[in-house]
Scaffold this active site. Structure first.
Site, PDB file in Angstrom:
ATOM      1  N   LEU A 106       0.764  -1.245  -0.077  1.00 36.78           N
ATOM      2  CA  LEU A 106      -0.010  -0.031  -0.089  1.00 36.78           C
ATOM      3  C   LEU A 106       0.621   1.339   0.039  1.00 36.78           C
ATOM      4  O   LEU A 106       0.646   2.016  -0.774  1.00 36.78           O
ATOM      5  CB  LEU A 106      -0.811  -0.027   1.379  1.00 36.78           C
ATOM      6  CG  LEU A 106      -1.924  -1.307   1.451  1.00 36.78           C
ATOM      7  CD1 LEU A 106      -2.884  -1.000   2.419  1.00 36.78           C
ATOM      8  CD2 LEU A 106      -2.743  -1.175   0.181  1.00 36.78           C
ATOM      9  N   LYS A 129       2.097  -3.758   8.720  1.00 37.06           N
ATOM     10  CA  LYS A 129       3.032  -2.748   8.642  1.00 37.06           C
ATOM     11  C   LYS A 129       4.347  -3.124   9.214  1.00 37.06           C
ATOM     12  O   LYS A 129       4.534  -3.638  10.277  1.00 37.06           O
ATOM     13  CB  LYS A 129       2.592  -1.664   9.960  1.00 37.06           C
ATOM     14  CG  LYS A 129       3.350  -0.355  10.165  1.00 37.06           C
ATOM     15  CD  LYS A 129       2.857   0.462  11.162  1.00 37.06           C
ATOM     16  CE  LYS A 129       3.703   1.764  11.116  1.00 37.06           C
ATOM     17  NZ  LYS A 129       3.164   2.682  11.832  1.00 37.06           N
ATOM     18  N   ASP A 221       1.318  13.851  15.990  1.00 37.07           N
ATOM     19  CA  ASP A 221       1.572  13.777  14.682  1.00 37.07           C
ATOM     20  C   ASP A 221       0.358  13.976  13.929  1.00 37.07           C
ATOM     21  O   ASP A 221       0.265  12.877  12.911  1.00 37.07           O
ATOM     22  CB  ASP A 221       2.437  12.704  14.416  1.00 37.07           C
ATOM     23  CG  ASP A 221       2.990  12.673  13.078  1.00 37.07           C
ATOM     24  OD1 ASP A 221       3.144  13.966  12.350  1.00 37.07           O
ATOM     25  OD2 ASP A 221       3.683  11.848  12.262  1.00 37.07           O
TER      26      ASP A 221
END
Lengths: 432, 365
Positions: A106, A129, A221
């Site tokens: 991705l 991930k 973030d």
């Protein structure tokens, strides 16, 4: 041998995926075909699970690059894929690399690569991930924080961490799969989002933020890339690598946090005693960006430039409007050249279209940190009054989209596209 | 000092609630039995030495006291399955993990540096291998509530709900007072008889003993805190007895905690008592930060030997900055540093002719 056949079978499904999105009418057929092929993949792959994933995703990523990274029609096929995996449920452990099949790449970041995958344990789609482990420093601190914080966060607007897989060279976080992120969504729908969708996304963003702030966790973030969106319009906060738990008394924190464009002025001035107000500024920036279609304080590459950009809109603060300003580490007196604050609508004309939008934005984008509205209070702001009141009663772990009549509206440009195709707009999420 | 109002108090209650939930979820007491830790070959003295060693490294690297506390919490969760020969490696890996969790990016030292400076005989590769074993064993769940968290929360609760109680303190502001209690807590954490108690109990006991010494009105405050912390009274009394004994031993060294390096004359005295030497380059390579641990007076001495008075006040000052926010002590006009300038003379005059402010012996009633 088996790996190769697995790869090509999946490639076949890629092709059909591409076809499916190009001509809508062949969709049903293509879906059926791809499901068939995927079933083959799983059967073929199972006997040799240990060596399969590696080959599998390299092949995968190479071939898939030809196609659009996100196809929303995926969703329908995925249901079938999910079905096809259900029969294998028994005896597959958590924490094992072989329990997940990589489907396609991705995105690739500096420290991690994210793959779309599928869990053999429950047949769910997942995001894998993959973090490569540094030989010198071991597990990155971002990974440790993300994992240990996400383990405690169970909320419909926070991405869910399913599993963690450790191998010798890599570390894989198995996360809930989401179809896209806000950055991509905005890129696909330029010129500002549908006002109802802005409201829906913003409500969920603040709901997630209020939750983590109640747990005394700062995200640090927030930006569109870290806000994931499902095909139904659910929004979830992701990427807690920079996040941290606050303690009493507040420690001083790093001022090197948050992507420059979303960094609040106090942190730009070197403040280290920030609190949840840090995330509120970033959320405010995201809000205006959704409304306007453009990042609000963008285009700069250094902190002084960024401050300059903010002051042009908010006016240069003084010790009167911001007590303690001159004590900040990077404060420079030459900043005091007087500049009058403007209304936000001067730079973002679309803010004036939605009632109360400008007021909410300016309460979030307040230079003086304690002056910023809290996430909890922002949820009660008049801007959200058009939403049904039941939204406030939804339990934390349930999505607000379960409330009747709360759903994603088709964006204007999608409507045009579908008219051009000579099809009726059905208001369905698949026409994003 | 302005007193935080009711919203502050409910915020703290929420903090406490969250911390208690986190503690309860993973709490498992290590048990010492027959001269070793149950199920292992680790003796109480080895355990205590390890904790003290970690405290030393932690202060050498100028980690927050929370980082030290977190590393001990992680270590205690692993003890039941630890072997003596791996204890040092486990301990240093716990510190690495605590630093990665709690310290900011720019402060986290490289594993290699930590391995060398700590003087442990483990290679970075060994430490990293252990790091992964620990993460796996604890299921990556490092976000726990430490005794240090509880101490800070209870102290803040007392300060916000009963601000008048601590008016007669020798430490004239709440941050110095917490720093003083932190020292006691760290001492207790290195005591094997106290490992059996939850961090919340231990912290509450330390606050209680302090309040007992300071004020006759301590009872209602503690009853309220006991209720909030859901600590049972038998456990509490048992812990209190042990801590009371333990702190007796600490008493002579209480003096090291006093922060008063303002006059050069004192320096000789402090240095004489603490013959540690820390490499001074540490000061430069790291952001100067709070030292609550053993090294506070030492580093103060190191610093003021070379620098003028304002620099000597730096450490407590930084610590104070953290609290300033909490207690909203003159956020705007004065700022942390300016305030400290005014504080030291007070301390000095409070101490009379002695270089140290008047400290009560812990046993005094």
């Amino acid at each position: 041998m088996l790996c190769v056949s697995a790869g090509s079978a999946r490639c076949g499904s890629c092709c059909s995926e591409g076809r499916g999105s190009q001509r809508g009418r062949g969709l049903q057929h293509a879906e059926a075909a791809s499901t068939e092929e995927l079933r083959d993949v799983t059967r073929a792959a199972l006997p040799v699970p240990s060596q399969q994933p590696q080959h599998f995703h390299t092949l995968q990523s190479r071939r898939c690059r030809m196609w659009r990274p996100w196809t929303y029609n995926d969703h329908f096929k995925e249901q079938d894929v999910v079905e096809s995996f259900k029969w294998q449920r028994q005896g597959i452990p958590f924490g094992a690399a072989t329990s997940y099949v990589h489907l396609k790449k991705l995105c690739e970041g500096s420290s991690a690569t994210v793959y779309k995958g599928i869990s053999r344990i429950n047949g769910q789609l997942v995001a894998l991930k993959v973090i490569s482990l540094e030989t010198e420093e071991g597990v990155p601190f971002t990974a440790i924080r993300e994992a240990s914080l996400l383990k405690h966060l169970k909320h419909a607007n926070i991405v869910l961490l399913h599993d963690i897989i450790q191998t010798k060279e890599t570390l894989t976080f198995v996360l809930e799969y989401m179809h896209t992120d806000l950055a991509q969504y905005m890129a696909q729908h330029p010129g500002g989002l549908h006002p109802c969708n802005v409201m829906l996304f913003m409500f969920q963003l603040l709901r997630g933020l209020a939750y983590i702030h109640r747990q005394h966790i700062l995200h640090r973030d927030l930006k569109p890339q870290n806000l994931l969106i499902s095909c139904l319009g659910e929004l979830k906060l992701a990427d807690f690598g920079l996040a941290r738990a606050k303690s009493i008394p507040s420690q001083t924190y790093s001022s090197e946090v948050v992507t420059l464009w979303y960094r609040p002025p106090d942190v730009l001035l070197g403040a280290t005693d920030y609190s949840s107000d840090l995330d509120i500024w970033s959320a405010g920036c995201v809000f205006v960006e959704m409304v306007q279609g453009q990042p609000v304080f963008a285009g700069t590459s250094s902190a002084p430039e960024q401050l300059e950009k903010i002051w042009t809109v908010l006016g240069v603060p003084t010790e009167d409007t911001w007590p303690g300003l001159s004590k900040l580490p990077k404060y420079k007196p030459e900043l005091t050249a007087s500049r009058r604050p403007q209304r936000l609508r001067v730079i973002c004309d679309r803010l004036s279209r939605a009632p109360a939008a400008e007021d909410l934005a300016s309460r979030m984008l307040t230079a003086f940190p304690p002056g910023r509205i809290s996430a909890q209070d922002a949820l009660l702001h008049g801007f959200f009054s058009p939403l049904p009141p039941q939204l406030y009663q939804v339990p934390p772990e349930q999505s607000v989209l379960t409330v009747p009549a709360v759903r994603l509206q088709p964006e204007i440009c999608d409507l045009f596209t579908s008219y051009r195709k000579g099809r009726l707009s059905q208001g369905s999420s698949k026409f994003w | 000092m302005k007193c935080p109002g009711p919203p502050e108090s409910s915020r703290l209650a929420c903090f406490l609630e969250n911390a208690l939930v986190r503690e309860a979820r993973i709490w498992k007491a290590p048990v010492f039995q027959n001269l070793t830790l149950k199920g292992t070959d680790i003796s109480p003295s080895c355990y205590e030495k390890t904790i003290i060693w970690i405290a030393e490294i932690s202060s050498q690297f100028q980690f927050h006291s929370e980082t030290f506390a977190l590393s001990i919490s992680i270590l205690n969760r692993l003890l039941a399955s630890a072997r003596l020969k791996y204890l040092q490696c486990i301990a240093i890996s716990c510190l690495v993990l605590a630093a990665k969790t709690n310290e900011e990016d720019e402060v986290i030292p490289s594993v290699k540096m930590l391995a060398v400076q700590s003087g442990c005989k483990r290679s970075p590769a060994e430490i990293l291998r252990m790091e992964r074993i620990i993460l796996d064993k604890l299921h990556w769940d490092l976000y726990t509530a430490t005794p240090m968290d509880f101490l800070n929360i209870f102290h803040a609760l007392v300060m916000s709900n009963w601000p008048h109680l601590l008016n007669g303190l020798p430490q004239t502001n709440p941050s110095l007072h917490v720093a003083f209690l932190t020292k006691q807590l760290q001492h207790c954490m290195a005591c094997h008889q106290l490992v059996q108690f939850k961090g919340s109990t231990l912290a509450l006991v330390i606050i209680t003993l302090e309040l007992e010494r300071q004020t006759p009105d301590w009872f209602p405050v503690i009853t309220d805190l006991l209720k909030k912390a859901q600590v049972t009274s038998t456990e509490f009394m048992h812990c209190k007895e042990l801590v009371d004994q333990e702190l007796m031993h600490l008493q002579p060294s209480n003096a090291i905690y006093i922060f008063c390096p303002i006059s050069q004359a004192i320096q000789g005295d402090t240095e004489a008592k603490f013959p540690y030497h820390y490499p001074s380059e540490l000061k430069n390579s790291h952001q100067v930060k709070l030292q609550v641990a053993v090294s506070q007076p030492v580093s103060a001495a190191v610093m003021s030997a070379t620098a003028q008075i304002p620099d000597g006040t730096m450490e407590t000052d930084e610590y104070y900055d953290g609290f300033r926010y909490l207690y909203s002590e003159d956020r705007g006009a004065d700022g942390g540093r300016g305030h400290m300038g005014g504080l030291c003379p007070q301390l000095k005059s409070g101490g009379g002719s002695s270089p140290c402010p008047p400290l009560q012996p812990p046993g005094r009633e």
